[in-house]
Structure formats: C-alpha cells, structure tokens
Enzyme design. Structure first.
Site, PDB file in Angstrom:
ATOM      1  NE  ARG A  66      -2.759  -1.259   3.345  1.00 51.13           N
ATOM      2  CZ  ARG A  66      -3.601  -1.276   4.361  1.00 51.13           C
ATOM      3  NH1 ARG A  66      -4.896  -1.159   4.149  1.00 51.13           N
ATOM      4  NH2 ARG A  66      -3.167  -1.401   5.593  1.00 51.13           N
ATOM      5  CD  GLU A 103       2.867  -8.635  16.219  1.00 49.55           C
ATOM      6  OE1 GLU A 103       1.980  -9.416  16.593  1.00 49.55           O
ATOM      7  OE2 GLU A 103       2.635  -7.499  15.785  1.00 49.55           O
TER       8      GLU A 103
END
Length: 178
Positions: A66, A103
């Site tokens: 994006r 993560e």
C-alpha cells in the site's frame, strides 16, 4: 510540522473502515480502500504526506504494497522520483536486502542496488506503522546506499504497538495515531 487540522483528521478517519477478525480472529484490519475511493480524502492525504520531508525531496520510497499507492502520487506532487521497496524476490535486477523481526518470524525487503545516489534526499511513505520493523529496515537500506532520509510519512500509526521507538533517529510524521 504542525498537527493536522481537525477537519482533515476527521475526513481521513471517516474513510478508514475497521474490518474485525481479518486476516485472522482478533485482528481489526484498517481498510483504506474507502479513503482511496474518495477524491477529496485521497487528495488531502497526499497533500499532508507531501509536506513531511519538505519540498526538497529527490526520491520518494513506497513500501510494498500500500505504500506504492501512497508514495507514487506524493512523488508526483513533489516532482521527485519514486522507488519501490519490495518483499524479497520480487525485483528483477540486482538488489540489496534488509531483514527484520516480525511478531511471528522474520521478513526481508529489497531494493535495487542502483535505486539511490549518495546524498539524495529521500522521503519514505507507508500506510501503517505497527511494530516499526519494516520502516526501520527501509531507513537502513536507504542510508546504506549513502542517501539521506529527510522524513518518514505514515498515514496511520498504531500507537499501542510502539513502533515509533525503533525510529527515534528519523523525522517521523504520522497523520493519524490510533
């Protein structure tokens, strides 16, 4: 750079849709497609992001994916070139890479080795700042090529994830902190 006007903030926020449990349960995805569809909101966002690095910008970097949508019109508005930062294996020429922790593992981004010239003034643009790993790796790639990062412009910062802490050595501007 001053805070954005309440009217601009309200316009941008009103065009960002929350999608619960996507892409997985417990995640609230911030969908910017309604913002991109609205010409006034899109123009406001591009104008605000264009002011992050000042007017003396040689190259705007957009981070996959994006960041491409946001960075290319910012580059056009500033009369600057545009450079994509891509996921590993997506660029067709000789590249340099940076890896960073996620993560749940590790990721790698790449840029063409000839994307920047020493001393060029670079503005980095992306849609979301989460944990800061991708933007940190991008800053390191740009600086590793000898170019100067004059700013990082972010549409939305997820403040609760503290990504800003990894970027205390750059001029970071988030239009919205959520």
């Amino acid at each position: 750079m001053p805070a954005i006007a309440d009217s601009d903030r309200d316009l941008l926020l009103s065009r960002i849709r929350d999608v619960p449990d996507w892409p997985e349960p417990g995640v609230v995805f911030k969908d910017i497609t309604p913002l991109l569809r609205d010409p006034a909101a899109f123009d406001t966002m591009i104008e605000l992001l264009s002011g992050v690095g000042g007017q003396d910008v040689d190259v705007v970097v957009g981070i996959e994916a994006r960041g491409f949508i946001l960075g290319a019109p910012v580059a056009h508005r500033l009369g600057a070139g545009f450079v994509p930062i891509r996921k590993a294996g997506k660029l067709p020429w000789t590249t340099t890479a940076a890896s960073y922790a996620l993560e749940y593992g590790e990721a790698t981004i790449e840029v063409h080795t000839d994307a920047f010239r020493p001393g060029e003034r670079v503005l980095i643009v992306d849609d979301v700042l989460a944990t800061g790993g991708t933007v940190r790796a991008t800053v390191d790639l740009v600086r590793g090529a000898g170019a100067d990062v004059v700013g990082v412009g972010i549409l939305m910062e997820l403040g609760f994830l503290s990504g800003r802490a990894k970027l205390d050595d750059v001029n970071l501007r988030s239009l919205l902190v959520i």
